[in-house]
Design an enzyme around this catalytic site. Sequence first.
Site, PDB file in Angstrom:
ATOM      1  N   HIS A 153      85.095  46.176  53.321  1.00  0.00           N
ATOM      2  CA  HIS A 153      86.479  46.339  52.844  1.00  0.00           C
ATOM      3  C   HIS A 153      86.861  47.820  52.739  1.00  0.00           C
ATOM      4  O   HIS A 153      86.900  48.375  51.633  1.00  0.00           O
ATOM      5  CB  HIS A 153      86.652  45.647  51.482  1.00  0.00           C
ATOM      6  N   CYS A 208      86.985  41.769  56.944  1.00  0.00           N
ATOM      7  CA  CYS A 208      86.269  40.691  56.241  1.00  0.00           C
ATOM      8  C   CYS A 208      86.572  39.314  56.845  1.00  0.00           C
ATOM      9  O   CYS A 208      86.122  39.033  57.949  1.00  0.00           O
ATOM     10  CB  CYS A 208      86.550  40.737  54.743  1.00  0.00           C
ATOM     11  N   GLU A 212      89.700  49.153  52.852  1.00  0.00           N
ATOM     12  CA  GLU A 212      90.930  49.377  52.065  1.00  0.00           C
ATOM     13  C   GLU A 212      90.602  49.687  50.608  1.00  0.00           C
ATOM     14  O   GLU A 212      91.388  50.341  49.924  1.00  0.00           O
ATOM     15  CB  GLU A 212      91.875  48.165  52.195  1.00  0.00           C
TER      16      GLU A 212
END
Length: 231
Positions: free
Chosen positions: A209, A103, A211
């Site tokens: 994202h 990001c 994660e």
Amino acid sequence: MAGKVVGITRASRSELRPAYVRAIEAAGGMPRVLPAIADTDAVQQYLDHIDGLLLSGGDDVAPEHYGQEPHPRLGTVDPDRDAMELTLIRLALQRNLPIFAICRGIQALNVAMGGTLYQDLPSQRPSEIAHQQEEAGLPRDRFSHEIDVVAGTRYRTIVGRDRIPVNSLHHQALDRVAAGLVVAARAPDGVIEAVEAPEYRYVIAVQYHPEETAPHDAAARRLFEAFVDAL
Ligand code: MN
């Protein structure tokens, strides 16, 4: 591999979201959160103690770092973090340290290497795709648009498919791509969602994202595993 230390950047005024730490741990790496200290000697010492660098999400990179005046819809900036991360990225590239950027991370990487950003996608590059899914009430770990993966890239080998769903939590994106970076994925509206730097040992960057989706998304998990395996 196991025991290798991943330095994770963070904001100067807020805590790191735990999903980054969990995703690195799950991939077998040892996370170490790096405070935003701009002093070049301190940054060199950080680099002496990490095996790879994870650039996390956060505020907008100040446009002065890519030669532009602030757009009226520029978001919050973090000058201490900008100074530290831009130095950190340049020194990490000099050392050929593996980098995984997420990001704000893809944006900071592009700026550090000489590229530019759209300061505000909705006004500068209107699209049918909502790149800020939180405005539609979608949780961070939910997919909200697909991306087309570029054949022949390292990124394509890692994610394993030509088209994958991703989440989307950004109002900025890459505009002019820095020399040395290659586009590895785009959203259907053309917005750049992944790049890589083939001349370096391992540099992969994504606009979304992974994660957040890793617990239920094999392509996201493989990005963390490939990064840790490269250390
Ligand atoms: Mn997006």
